[in-house]
Design a protein around this motif. Structure first.
Motif, short mmCIF file in Angstrom:
data_model
loop_
_atom_site.label_atom_id
_atom_site.label_comp_id
_atom_site.label_asym_id
_atom_site.label_seq_id
_atom_site.Cartn_x
_atom_site.Cartn_y
_atom_site.Cartn_z
N ARG A 63 -5.60 19.02 -1.91
CA ARG A 63 -5.41 17.58 -2.21
C ARG A 63 -5.58 16.73 -0.95
O ARG A 63 -4.75 15.90 -0.60
CB ARG A 63 -4.06 17.34 -2.85
CG ARG A 63 -3.85 18.06 -4.18
CD ARG A 63 -2.52 17.69 -4.77
NE ARG A 63 -2.48 16.25 -5.07
CZ ARG A 63 -1.35 15.59 -5.29
NH1 ARG A 63 -0.20 16.21 -5.26
NH2 ARG A 63 -1.37 14.30 -5.55
N PHE A 64 -6.67 16.95 -0.26
CA PHE A 64 -7.01 16.16 0.93
C PHE A 64 -7.35 14.74 0.49
O PHE A 64 -8.21 14.53 -0.36
CB PHE A 64 -8.20 16.83 1.65
CG PHE A 64 -8.54 16.15 2.96
CD1 PHE A 64 -9.75 15.51 3.12
CD2 PHE A 64 -7.66 16.17 4.02
CE1 PHE A 64 -10.08 14.90 4.31
CE2 PHE A 64 -7.97 15.56 5.20
CZ PHE A 64 -9.19 14.92 5.36
N ARG A 65 -6.65 13.74 1.04
CA ARG A 65 -6.83 12.38 0.57
C ARG A 65 -6.41 11.39 1.63
O ARG A 65 -5.74 11.74 2.62
CB ARG A 65 -6.01 12.14 -0.70
CG ARG A 65 -4.52 12.29 -0.51
CD ARG A 65 -3.83 12.26 -1.86
NE ARG A 65 -2.38 12.32 -1.76
CZ ARG A 65 -1.70 13.45 -1.65
NH1 ARG A 65 -2.34 14.61 -1.63
NH2 ARG A 65 -0.38 13.42 -1.60
N ILE A 66 -6.83 10.14 1.41
CA ILE A 66 -6.44 9.02 2.25
C ILE A 66 -5.27 8.31 1.57
O ILE A 66 -5.37 7.96 0.39
CB ILE A 66 -7.62 8.05 2.48
CG1 ILE A 66 -8.76 8.77 3.20
CG2 ILE A 66 -7.16 6.83 3.27
CD1 ILE A 66 -9.99 7.91 3.37
N VAL A 67 -4.19 8.14 2.30
CA VAL A 67 -3.00 7.49 1.76
C VAL A 67 -3.03 6.03 2.19
O VAL A 67 -3.15 5.73 3.38
CB VAL A 67 -1.72 8.17 2.26
CG1 VAL A 67 -0.52 7.48 1.65
CG2 VAL A 67 -1.74 9.64 1.87
N SER A 68 -2.95 5.16 1.23
CA SER A 68 -2.96 3.72 1.53
C SER A 68 -1.88 3.05 0.72
O SER A 68 -1.36 3.60 -0.25
CB SER A 68 -4.33 3.12 1.21
OG SER A 68 -4.66 3.31 -0.15
N ARG A 69 -1.53 1.86 1.13
CA ARG A 69 -0.52 1.11 0.41
C ARG A 69 -1.05 0.63 -0.93
O ARG A 69 -2.26 0.44 -1.11
CB ARG A 69 -0.05 -0.10 1.23
CG ARG A 69 0.78 0.27 2.45
CD ARG A 69 1.34 -0.95 3.14
NE ARG A 69 0.26 -1.83 3.62
CZ ARG A 69 0.47 -3.02 4.16
NH1 ARG A 69 1.69 -3.48 4.27
NH2 ARG A 69 -0.54 -3.75 4.58
#
Length: 860
Positions: A63-69
């Protein structure tokens, strides 16, 4: 106004590649890249999988991902197939970073299993995609004809959203004979132009001068914008306003309300009248944002707050205010006002749950990561410094990984059976005054593991079952509990392997594996089995399964299902039992004892006797407890010589069961030496085969037989020795035995019995042997063996002197002889109640078939 030529996609790619090469090696745990703005969707940014050293094939599974608000635009995205960071949507640097300067996109990259966090900064590089623009396409500049050479006239500045070299670089003025252009640089490195008078004006010769002002940026290729300047020559107003100082500075808190006075400006003009009246306004190159936030009073020169300030958006505002008199050919003068905003603690911290791994297993070791939490505060200084903590009395703690990033980990072992779910309160508090805080609650369910064995509600079970129960009937129910949940708490019941009286326990009882109800598989018989115990096991469905055992004691309760069995007297050959009674019997004379047994227990085996039928009820009575049959009065002449009685034996059960025996009593003048039916004892086949009484009687009667045999041998030997010493002793003549002369009764005489044996008609006399008794001289015993002894149950030792039976008068003689009775007890089927002592001899008699043969040998 014109625009320069744009750059092609190839040149944008070259710029991107150049900046990537110049970005330098990334720091440990944080990478930095540079990318030009305005790239198309799918444009390559970086190979994150290679730079971070991750296995590309596992990016999707982890689950490689970019975490953003939440709500933020996702300009960049990661391809999980190759780990490449690419442009997701067009990036407009001027839209993303309004304040100018370095424009950075902060990315948080998260990968799970194990949980890892990376920080990536992507610098958005400006390209020359905007040309300089002027607020108006044409400016009107009024210049007095009296203006001196070298007079400067500030011009409206051009605006270019680009930054750096791509912003406004210089200004150019079309060739003319009166004016030149001088470019000035502000403190923020921005450029503005001033028109310099190089030649005296003459309104009468030329009232209007037209020049073209061009703003050029520093991009490659350069872009430009133009504006037309219309210079109108006015009559002389030879004094211009002047500010107290060319630049002002003021500080203002960011939470100042609208209408707050920012600064009071003051400019003076030495002219009089309209030429000395000054009006204040923003200069033409004041940015739109400034015009939205501030307002200048034209007459008073007050600068007032108009909009809402935000320190986090811009901490400094630069205002350019001009003052111009109202005279003809008015010349505007400018001043700069720097408004510094003071940060106030007006932003509470923001808590974001970046990743949550729930539920957590209750056997998770301390230090297990539950969640990754990011905390941000838009304020600055102490107002932006945030501390984060969890609530008390929870087995969790926060550990700081990066700045403003925390991991929530376990501190101790969890127990779902104690606390199935935790509501963890996370508090983020800044250092401002007063401090602002934010609380966020994270619900963490605890997943169950099979760590609890079942336990029964009772340490053991005692079950009472009435005998003769219906097969398949429920006898009891066992219940166990397992504090685990779901399949770990699903219980199944079973019966442990074992044997009961040599038979598998499964043939006696069964159990419902789901409910724990136990059922009897057969009808139980108290007389065969009174109690037994089994082991019941409760096992859960966990892995590995856990179990517990409990002992179930099953007691069989007696039921009155066995009628009394009469063991004495026993009729011969199926006829009525007979007995002889001497007519001389006195009241209370013991005729015999009726004996019976009952295979039941307790009150069900307590027997009572009663006289059910009688020829004359006034003549005989039966003792209710002992069964002794006695005479009530003396016989009269008119009494019948044959008395028929029916004796009933009743047990104490409910309902009571009974048995009867018929007796035929013959009243005789003299008592013959025959054995009465009261001495017969032979258990019915159903009693002897279905009760342990047979074994007890066999052992007891065998012992008695051996004792009698030994006594006969001893007496025979004594008799033989006595015959050799004295041949003149008495002899026995049938059918009577005479005593030796001078004999006398011994104090050790045998017990007198009222039940005598009478020889049948036609039999020969008994054979008598004199046996010395070892007593005083002249006293002896005779052993009399009749021909019917082969059918008798006992041998009788008869004293020489005629006995007296139930007679108080020694002068009366009666024929009944004294008999030796056995007093050894026979065991009953149960120990709850024992028959009276008077009945016990009847339970111990045994038919000895070989005595008759011995008697015949003695007779020979």
């Amino acid at each position: 106004m014109g625009a320069g030529a744009g750059s092609g996609p190839g040149q944008l790619f070259l710029h991107s590649l150049l900046f990537l090469l110049l970005a330098g090696p990334p720091a440990r745990g944080q990478l930095r890249y540079a990318v030009p703005e305005e790239l198309e969707h799918g444009a390559f940014v970086a190979n994150l999988g290679e730079d971070l050293g991750l296995d590309v094939s596992t990016l999707s599974a982890r689950r490689f991902r970019i975490v953003s608000r939440a709500g933020a635009r996702q300009h960049l995205e990661v391809n999980l197939e190759n780990g490449i960071l690419f442009v997701n949507e067009r990036i407009d640097r001027e839209e993303v970073c309004e304040a100018g300067g370095t424009c950075l996109l902060h990315l948080q990259l998260l990968v799970e299993s194990p949980l890892e966090l990376y920080r990536v900064e992507v610098e958005v590089l400006d390209i020359n995609d905007h040309a300089p623009t002027f607020p108006w396409q044409e400016y009107v500049l009024e210049v007095a004809e009296s203006a001196v050479l070298g007079a400067r006239f500030p011009l409206e500045s051009a605006q270019d959203p680009d930054v750096g070299t791509n912003s406004v670089h210089t200004y150019r003025l079309s060739p003319n004979g009166f004016f030149s252009l001088e470019v000035q640089t502000r403190s923020d490195a921005s450029k503005f132009a001033e028109l310099v008078l190089e030649r005296a004006l003459d309104r009468e010769q030329q009232r209007v001068h037209r020049v073209l002002l061009t703003a050029v940026d520093g991009g490659v290729p350069e872009r430009s914008g133009t504006a037309h300047i219309l210079v109108t020559v006015l009559d002389a107003n030879d004094n211009v306003p002047a500010f107290d100082q060319p630049s002002y500075g003021v500080s203002l808190p960011e939470d100042a309300p609208a209408g707050t006075l920012v600064i009071q400006l003051n400019a003076t003009d030495l002219d009089e009248g309209p030429n000395g009246e000054i009006e204040y306004s923003f200069s033409g190159h004041a940015p739109p944002r400034v015009r939205e936030l501030f307002h200048v009073e034209p007459r008073s020169g007050q600068v007032l707050l108009k909009g809402r300030l935000d320190y986090e958006r811009a901490s400094l505002h630069e205002l350019y205010v001009q003052a111009k008199d109202r005279g003809p050919s008015a010349v505007a003068v400018h001043c700069r006002v720097l408004v510094h905003l003071l940060d106030v603690n007006d932003n509470a911290p923001e808590v974001t749950l970046t990743s949550v791994s729930t539920p957590v297993l209750e056997d998770a070791p301390p230090g297990t990561v539950i969640a990754v939490i990011s905390v941000q505060d838009r304020d600055s200084g102490d107002n932006g410094r945030v501390s984060c903590e969890v609530g008390p009395n929870v087995p969790f703690e926060l550990r700081s990984s990066f700045r403003n990033y925390y991991t929530l980990v376990t501190t101790q072992a969890l127990d779902r059976e104690v606390v199935p779910e935790y509501n963890v309160s996370i508090t983020a508090r800044d250092m401002g005054s007063p401090a602002l805080l934010t609380r966020s609650t994270l619900t963490i369910p605890v997943s169950d593991v099979n760590d609890n064995a079942p336990h029964f509600l009772q340490p053991s079970y005692s079950v009472y079952v009435m005998e003769n129960n219906a097969p398949g009937a429920s006898i009891c129910s066992v219940s166990a509990l397992d504090p685990d949940c779901q399949q770990n708490a699903y219980l199944s019941y079973s019966i442990a392997e074992g044997h009961i009286h040599g038979m598998p326990v499964g043939t006696y009882v069964s159990i419902n594996s789901d409910s724990g109800h136990m059922y009897a598989l057969r009808s139980l018989d108290y007389e065969q089995i009174r109690s037994f115990q089994i082991q019941v096991q409760a096992q859960d469905a966990g892995f590995p399964p856990l179990s517990a055992n409990v002992t179930v004691h099953i007691f069989v309760l007696d039921q009155n299902d066995n009628a009394p069995v009469i063991v004495s007297p026993m009729p011969r050959n199926g006829s009525v039992a007979t007995e002889l009674v001497p007519r001389s019997a006195r009241p209370g004379y013991l005729v015999g004892t009726v004996s019976a047994v009952d295979a039941d227990a307790g009150l069900n085996s307590r027997l009572s006797y009663q006289l059910l039928q009688a020829t004359d009820f006034t003549l005989f009575s039966v003792a209710p407890d002992t069964g002794e049959l006695r005479t009530l009065r003396s016989f009269l002449e008119q009494d019948a010589s044959r008395q028929q009685l029916v004796v009933q034996v009743r047990d104490g059960g409910q309902p009571a069961l009974s048995a009867t025996v018929s007796l035929l009593l013959s009243v005789v003048e003299t008592m013959p030496q025959t054995l009465s039916d009261f001495s017969e004892f032979s258990l019915p086949p159903e009693v002897s085969s279905s009760s342990p009484l047979t074994l007890y009687l066999l052992v007891s009667l065998g012992s008695i037989s051996f004792t009698f045999l030994l006594a006969i041998l001893i007496l025979t030997a004594i008799r033989c020795r006595g015959g050799r010493r004295s041949r003149q002793g008495d002899s026995c003549s049938p059918p009577r035995c005479h005593c030796c002369p001078g004999s006398r009764p011994s104090s050790d005489g045998l017990k007198t019995s009222n039940l005598t044996a009478q020889p049948p008609a036609g039999t020969t006399a008994a054979t008598c042997l004199d046996v010395p008794a070892g007593g005083p001289p002249g006293y002896c015993y005779k052993v009399c063996l009749g021909p019917e002894s082969a059918q008798s149950d006992f041998m009788f030792l008869k004293p020489c002197s005629p006995p007296r039976n139930n007679e108080k008068d020694p002068g009366k003689r009666s024929r009944p002889e004294q008999h030796l009775q056995v007093s050894k007890e026979a065991k009953q089927p149960n120990t709850d109640w024992l028959p009276p002592s008077t009945q016990r001899p009847a339970l111990k008699r045994y038919r000895i078939q070989h005595w008759g043969n011995r008697g015949n040998r003695w007779k020979g």
